[in-house]
Design a protein around this motif. Structure first.
Motif: not given
Length: 153
Positions: A77-80, A85-87, A116-118
């Motif tokens: 769940p944390l990876l999802v 967030y990144i996407l 990169l900041s994201v």
């Protein structure tokens, strides 16, 4: 000691504001307005957006939309959430939860933050501790490191 003057421990424990120092509104040092669009988003909105995003990710996993077995690892769940967030922050500057609560992530100079900041911001946010260390502009350590600020839309 006079009863009219606060003891030094009272000013120290109460912070700089209790000593009578005016620090201005959150975001003033960054050139942001005190209220309205572009002002620093408060802790409640930020936490609410994170909870909404977490629930969306958990729902997507439990409904099988992502074809991931949540029993295979507690990190899924944390990876999802990190991928969301990144996407989304990396492309449109906001997640679904942030959009619902009227906030977005912005670079200090304005506009969307660099990719990169994201990524840096997201990794630190997933560690949780950096997000709980705040400065007087209500920016977490993850925002300070990434050169970002969360503002109202």
């Amino acid at each position: 000691m006079s009863s009219r003057q606060p003891r030094w421990t009272q000013t120290w424990l109460g912070g700089v504001r209790s000593a009578g120092v005016d620090l201005g509104h959150p975001g003033e040092r960054l050139g942001l307005p005190e209220h309205g669009s572009g002002s620093v988003a408060g802790f409640g909105r930020r936490l609410g957006a994170l909870v909404i995003d977490w629930l969306i990710c958990a729902w997507a996993i439990t409904q099988g939309l992502l074809r991931i077995d949540p029993t295979q690892g507690s990190w899924i769940p944390l990876l999802v959430l990190a991928a969301e967030y990144i996407l989304l922050v990396g492309t449109i500057g906001t997640t679904l939860g942030m959009r619902l609560l009227g906030i977005r992530v912005a670079a200090l100079g304005g506009g969307r933050p660099p990719f990169l900041s994201v990524v840096v911001r997201t990794v630190l946010l997933c560690l949780a501790v950096p997000a709980m260390i705040w400065d007087r502009d209500q920016r977490g350590l993850h925002d300070r490191t990434a050169g970002t600020v969360v503002v109202r839309i």
